[in-house]
Design a protein around this motif. Structure first.
Motif, PDB file in Angstrom:
ATOM      1  N   LEU A   1       0.813  -1.216   0.000  1.00  0.00           N
ATOM      2  CA  LEU A   1       0.000   0.000   0.000  1.00  0.00           C
ATOM      3  C   LEU A   1       0.846   1.265   0.000  1.00  0.00           C
ATOM      4  CD1 LEU A   1      -2.662  -1.060   2.670  1.00  0.00           C
ATOM      5  CD2 LEU A   1      -2.859  -1.173   0.170  1.00  0.00           C
ATOM      6  N   GLN A   2       2.121   1.140   0.396  1.00  0.00           N
ATOM      7  CA  GLN A   2       2.988   2.318   0.496  1.00  0.00           C
ATOM      8  C   GLN A   2       3.990   2.440  -0.647  1.00  0.00           C
ATOM      9  OE1 GLN A   2       2.569   4.709   2.627  1.00  0.00           O
ATOM     10  NE2 GLN A   2       0.949   3.643   3.768  1.00  0.00           N
ATOM     11  N   ILE A   3       4.028   1.447  -1.538  1.00  0.00           N
ATOM     12  CA  ILE A   3       4.990   1.486  -2.641  1.00  0.00           C
ATOM     13  C   ILE A   3       4.569   2.541  -3.660  1.00  0.00           C
ATOM     14  CG2 ILE A   3       5.990   0.182  -4.547  1.00  0.00           C
ATOM     15  CD1 ILE A   3       7.041  -0.651  -1.841  1.00  0.00           C
ATOM     16  N   ARG A   4       5.558   3.318  -4.121  1.00  0.00           N
ATOM     17  CA  ARG A   4       5.246   4.436  -5.010  1.00  0.00           C
ATOM     18  C   ARG A   4       5.976   4.374  -6.353  1.00  0.00           C
ATOM     19  NH1 ARG A   4       1.893   4.450  -1.862  1.00  0.00           N
ATOM     20  NH2 ARG A   4       1.125   6.128  -0.486  1.00  0.00           N
ATOM     21  N   ASN A   5       6.566   3.247  -6.711  1.00  0.00           N
ATOM     22  CA  ASN A   5       7.173   3.133  -8.038  1.00  0.00           C
ATOM     23  C   ASN A   5       6.978   1.726  -8.577  1.00  0.00           C
ATOM     24  OD1 ASN A   5       9.046   1.955  -6.249  1.00  0.00           O
ATOM     25  ND2 ASN A   5      10.742   2.323  -7.671  1.00  0.00           N
ATOM     26  N   LEU A   6       7.087   1.568  -9.897  1.00  0.00           N
ATOM     27  CA  LEU A   6       6.775   0.296 -10.545  1.00  0.00           C
ATOM     28  C   LEU A   6       7.764  -0.798 -10.163  1.00  0.00           C
ATOM     29  CD1 LEU A   6       5.703   1.433 -14.134  1.00  0.00           C
ATOM     30  CD2 LEU A   6       4.257   0.492 -12.333  1.00  0.00           C
ATOM     31  N   TYR A   7       9.047  -0.451 -10.071  1.00  0.00           N
ATOM     32  CA  TYR A   7      10.018  -1.485  -9.724  1.00  0.00           C
ATOM     33  C   TYR A   7       9.769  -2.001  -8.311  1.00  0.00           C
ATOM     34  CZ  TYR A   7      14.294  -4.162  -9.555  1.00  0.00           C
ATOM     35  OH  TYR A   7      15.193  -5.204  -9.458  1.00  0.00           O
ATOM     36  N   GLY A   8       9.447  -1.091  -7.399  1.00  0.00           N
ATOM     37  CA  GLY A   8       9.129  -1.516  -6.051  1.00  0.00           C
ATOM     38  C   GLY A   8       7.913  -2.415  -6.026  1.00  0.00           C
ATOM     39  N   LEU A   9       6.912  -2.074  -6.840  1.00  0.00           N
ATOM     40  CA  LEU A   9       5.715  -2.899  -6.946  1.00  0.00           C
ATOM     41  C   LEU A   9       6.072  -4.301  -7.434  1.00  0.00           C
ATOM     42  CD1 LEU A   9       2.573  -2.973  -6.862  1.00  0.00           C
ATOM     43  CD2 LEU A   9       2.619  -2.283  -9.271  1.00  0.00           C
TER      44      LEU A   9
END
Length: 232
Positions: free
Chosen positions: A130-138
């Motif tokens: 819920l706190q991830i803010r970029n595609l790679y992190g996702l």
């Protein structure tokens, strides 16, 4: 649903000491072999940044988001006072996060809830998502969650238990290893924006002192965690 809940809270038989030792050796190989460490260190980054975020919230700061990058670095942005106990605790939490989570995992395994431990990690990944803010992190979080779903959904209980021990050992060992790796970078003149160096700029101890404190916590978690894993 009842069957699923029974599996989650199921108490597994105590693992043979040879299994515990083998799981530890697997974790050592994952960390020591550069090929596997290149991928596994992303898991450490997930725990590192998640620890920043959790402590930031506990300290009363406002969490703006977490980013994970392809070079295994990460960034957790929180809003609040740029100094004081809350900020110090938030910065300190990153490098001790893997060790503390490994210690918690070892304790849960000691109670016989290996499968429950894996599901607990899956819940934590869901909250982090819920706190991830970029595609790679996702991508990193989703792949990590998919592996846990595959293990808990398809492998027999004995294999799930073995995997849980590998995860616990990995976290316990990766904590001090990450601090040692950081200190090598600092000795080469890199990493001056690291957590210990940021702490040094807002407190009187130097970055080396903060790194030593982080290492001491992680080593303590490893010693206690290893005892818990073998005790049962």
């Amino acid at each position: 649903m009842d069957d699923w809940w029974r599996r989650v809270v199921e108490v597994t038989p105590p693992a043979d000491h040879r299994i515990v030792l083998a799981a530890g050796l697997v974790a050592v190989l994952v960390i020591a072999w550069s090929t596997t460490w290149r991928f596994a260190r992303h898991v450490v980054t997930v725990v590192h940044e998640g620890s920043h975020g959790l402590v930031a919230l506990l300290a009363g700061r406002s969490l703006s988001g977490i980013r994970l990058h392809s070079d295994s670095s990460g960034l957790t942005v929180s809003r609040g006072k740029p100094h004081g106990f809350g900020m110090v605790a938030t910065l300190f939490a990153g490098y001790v996060g893997p060790g503390l989570l490994g210690l918690l995992a070892a304790w849960v395994l000691g109670t016989g809830h290996a499968i429950g431990m894996l599901w607990g990690l899956l819940v934590l990944l869901g909250l982090l998502l819920l706190q991830i803010r970029n595609l790679y992190g996702l991508w990193v979080v989703m792949v990590s969650a998919a592996i846990l779903v595959a293990v808990t959904g398809w492998l027999p209980a004995s294999w799930q238990s073995g995997f849980a021990y590998v995860v616990a050992w990995f976290l316990l060992l990766a904590g001090p290893w990450s601090v040692v790796d950081l200190q090598r970078s600092r000795n080469r003149g890199r990493g001056r924006t690291s957590d210990p160096d940021q702490l040094a700029r807002m407190t009187w101890p130097g970055g080396g002192v903060w790194a030593a404190l982080m290492l001491a916590v992680d080593v303590g978690c490893l010693v206690v965690g290893a005892r818990l894993l073998f005790l049962r």
